[in-house]
Design an enzyme around this catalytic site. Structure first.
Site, mmCIF file in Angstrom:
data_model
loop_
_atom_site.group_PDB
_atom_site.id
_atom_site.type_symbol
_atom_site.label_atom_id
_atom_site.label_comp_id
_atom_site.label_asym_id
_atom_site.label_seq_id
_atom_site.Cartn_x
_atom_site.Cartn_y
_atom_site.Cartn_z
ATOM 1 N NE ARG A 103 -37.173 -21.603 1.582
ATOM 2 C CZ ARG A 103 -36.839 -21.795 2.862
ATOM 3 N NH1 ARG A 103 -36.148 -20.876 3.507
ATOM 4 N NH2 ARG A 103 -37.162 -22.893 3.492
ATOM 5 C CG HIS A 107 -30.681 -20.469 3.578
ATOM 6 N ND1 HIS A 107 -31.509 -20.796 2.535
ATOM 7 C CD2 HIS A 107 -31.423 -20.670 4.702
ATOM 8 C CE1 HIS A 107 -32.691 -21.190 2.995
ATOM 9 N NE2 HIS A 107 -32.652 -21.120 4.312
HETATM 10 P P1 NDP Z 1 -45.782 -19.159 8.741
HETATM 11 O O1 NDP Z 1 -46.454 -20.093 7.813
HETATM 12 O O2 NDP Z 1 -46.007 -19.313 10.205
HETATM 13 O O3 NDP Z 1 -46.188 -17.648 8.375
HETATM 14 C C1 NDP Z 1 -46.221 -17.204 7.044
HETATM 15 C C2 NDP Z 1 -46.725 -15.771 7.027
HETATM 16 O O4 NDP Z 1 -46.652 -15.303 5.673
HETATM 17 C C3 NDP Z 1 -48.204 -15.665 7.457
HETATM 18 O O5 NDP Z 1 -48.410 -14.498 8.205
HETATM 19 C C4 NDP Z 1 -48.928 -15.580 6.120
HETATM 20 O O6 NDP Z 1 -50.153 -14.863 6.135
HETATM 21 C C5 NDP Z 1 -47.924 -14.784 5.300
HETATM 22 N N1 NDP Z 1 -48.190 -14.988 3.871
HETATM 23 C C6 NDP Z 1 -48.154 -16.152 3.170
HETATM 24 N N2 NDP Z 1 -48.520 -15.940 1.887
HETATM 25 C C7 NDP Z 1 -48.795 -14.615 1.788
HETATM 26 C C8 NDP Z 1 -49.254 -13.795 0.745
HETATM 27 N N3 NDP Z 1 -49.503 -14.274 -0.488
HETATM 28 N N4 NDP Z 1 -49.448 -12.481 1.002
HETATM 29 C C9 NDP Z 1 -49.226 -11.983 2.232
HETATM 30 N N5 NDP Z 1 -48.787 -12.712 3.288
HETATM 31 C C10 NDP Z 1 -48.581 -14.016 3.060
HETATM 32 O O7 NDP Z 1 -44.236 -19.238 8.389
HETATM 33 P P2 NDP Z 1 -42.974 -18.982 9.361
HETATM 34 O O8 NDP Z 1 -43.128 -17.665 9.996
HETATM 35 O O9 NDP Z 1 -42.751 -20.160 10.223
HETATM 36 O O10 NDP Z 1 -41.784 -18.961 8.279
HETATM 37 C C11 NDP Z 1 -41.757 -18.029 7.226
HETATM 38 C C12 NDP Z 1 -40.697 -18.407 6.211
HETATM 39 O O11 NDP Z 1 -39.394 -18.137 6.716
HETATM 40 C C13 NDP Z 1 -40.604 -19.883 5.829
HETATM 41 O O12 NDP Z 1 -41.613 -20.237 4.906
HETATM 42 C C14 NDP Z 1 -39.221 -19.988 5.229
HETATM 43 O O13 NDP Z 1 -39.265 -19.740 3.848
HETATM 44 C C15 NDP Z 1 -38.450 -18.854 5.924
HETATM 45 N N6 NDP Z 1 -37.375 -19.369 6.768
HETATM 46 C C16 NDP Z 1 -36.079 -18.994 6.494
HETATM 47 C C17 NDP Z 1 -35.045 -19.422 7.292
HETATM 48 C C18 NDP Z 1 -33.651 -18.962 7.051
HETATM 49 O O14 NDP Z 1 -32.727 -19.476 7.683
HETATM 50 N N7 NDP Z 1 -33.425 -17.985 6.210
HETATM 51 C C19 NDP Z 1 -35.291 -20.314 8.432
HETATM 52 C C20 NDP Z 1 -36.675 -20.616 8.655
HETATM 53 C C21 NDP Z 1 -37.667 -20.172 7.838
HETATM 54 P P3 NDP Z 1 -51.411 -15.384 7.000
HETATM 55 O O15 NDP Z 1 -51.065 -15.002 8.433
HETATM 56 O O16 NDP Z 1 -52.551 -14.620 6.448
HETATM 57 O O17 NDP Z 1 -51.491 -16.874 6.798
HETATM 58 C C1 OXD Z 2 -36.172 -23.312 6.933
HETATM 59 C C2 OXD Z 2 -34.863 -22.897 6.446
HETATM 60 O O1 OXD Z 2 -37.142 -23.215 6.199
HETATM 61 O O2 OXD Z 2 -33.858 -23.355 6.972
HETATM 62 O O3 OXD Z 2 -36.250 -23.746 8.090
HETATM 63 O O4 OXD Z 2 -34.760 -22.070 5.555
#
Ligand code: NDP
Ligand code: OXD
Length: 313
Positions: free
Chosen positions: A228, A276
């Protein structure tokens, strides 16, 4: 049985057509008339307008159109019902394609060769092997783990950073503030796949960038952010690029989207910008999964891929 589809920022026409096709027994509305409020049992949302979800007495769950839910949790009127986010092979595969594409482009000096082509220059550059490069992934969730898996198959060394301690095969894992410093000291290419939460907002700032490696097999450290825009401080990234402490960046997400025309990121020679688009949400892939979850939940099954509101993801 009514689904409220509430989204802003894009034309929902195709989504609605597909939703009506895959949920023929449910009504689908985009605006509330008041008389149908009591019939709404599920909502599908992306950046819903203020008060869109207020006063729906039969609402059982909210489905986010994205994997990220920061757009939704910002709503001060969010009802206290379960929130389901997108976890789907299609989305994961698209994100992995993006991450692998950008990592390989940086590894194989795509920027330099594109510049050379513009000048008709035939000049071979040194080429580190994937096995000599460590890709560090911030966030080993659904997306980060799959990207790690595919990058590992290409031979990269891998590091990962998470909130809680995690064990992931083939990945040297770190967590917490102290773990972040050690993770950054190890990573030649840093890939950001974190959710935007109160804890992660602005994490890629001057202090973070100053902890990245100064010497890497690529000639300098590389940043890829597909999480993000709110995770990064864009002025600090520009300053690090200009100071040479950051060699190159691939940025898919920005503090303000669309990226403003006057942003210096557009024209920076060492920044690669995508709109994005790292992993687009495909309605044909995602809506059937959402409707299947609604049907299963109505039959008594628990909802899957729930958001932990207190953690913010
Ligand atoms: P998940 O919820 O499956 O994984 C999130 C990961 O981030 C976990 O490993 C979590 O740790 C870690 N995390 C969260 N908070 C912290 C913190 N404070 N410190 C360290 N690590 C942290 O999410 P996804 O993998 O499904 O998606 C990740 C992000 O990708 C989404 O939230 C979205 O913002 C972004 N995204 C962007 C897209 C784009 O087109 N650019 C499309 C889709 C998603 P833990 O394992 O310990 O819980
Ligand atoms: C998502 C995105 O969160 O599109 O799936 O960014």
């Amino acid at each position: 049985m009514t689904i409220l589809f509430s989204a802003t920022g894009f034309d929902p026409g195709r989504w609605l057509d597909i939703l009506r096709r895959v949920a023929p027994e449910r009504s689908v509305i985009t605006e509330r008339s008041g008389s149908d409020d009591a019939a709404v049992d599920y909502a599908i949302v992306w950046k819903q307008p203020p008060r869109a979800l207020l006063g729906l007495p039969g609402l059982k769950a909210i489905f986010s159109l994205g994997a990220g839910v920061d757009h939704l949790l910002r709503d001060p009127d969010l009802p206290d019902v379960p929130i389901v986010r997108v976890v789907a092979e299609d989305l994961t595969q698209r994100m992995t394609e993006f991450v692998v594409w950008r990592v390989l482009d940086h590894l194989r000096q795509g920027r330099v060769y594109r510049e050379q082509q513009g000048k008709r220059l035939w000049h071979e550059r040194s080429q580190p092997a994937a096995g000599a490069v460590t890709v560090g992934i911030l966030g080993l969730g659904e997306l980060g783990r799959d990207a790690a898996d595919k990058l590992g198959a290409l031979g990269f060394r891998l590091a990962g950073w998470t909130r809680s301690p995690r064990t992931v095969g083939g990945v040297e894992t770190f967590h917490g503030a102290e773990g972040l410093t050690r993770f950054l000291a190890l990573s030649d290419i840093v890939v950001v796949l974190l959710p935007l939460t109160a804890e992660t907002a602005g994490i890629v700032d001057a202090a973070f960038l100053s902890k990245m490696k100064s010497v890497t097999p690529l000639g300098g450290p590389v940043l890829i952010n597909a999480g993000r825009g709110g995770l990064q401080v864009e002025a600090d990234i520009l300053a690090a690029l200009d100071a040479g402490t950051l060699m190159e960046a691939s940025l898919d997400v920005f503090a303000t989207e669309p990226l403003p025309q006057d942003s210096p990121l557009w024209a920076h020679p060492r920044v690669f910008v995508t709109p994005h688009a790292a992993a687009v949400s495909d309605p044909e892939a995602l809506l059937p999964l959402m409707v299947a979850q609604m049907d299963a939940h109505d039959r008594g099954d628990p909802l899957r891929h729930l958001v932990d509101r207190s953690a913010g993801y």
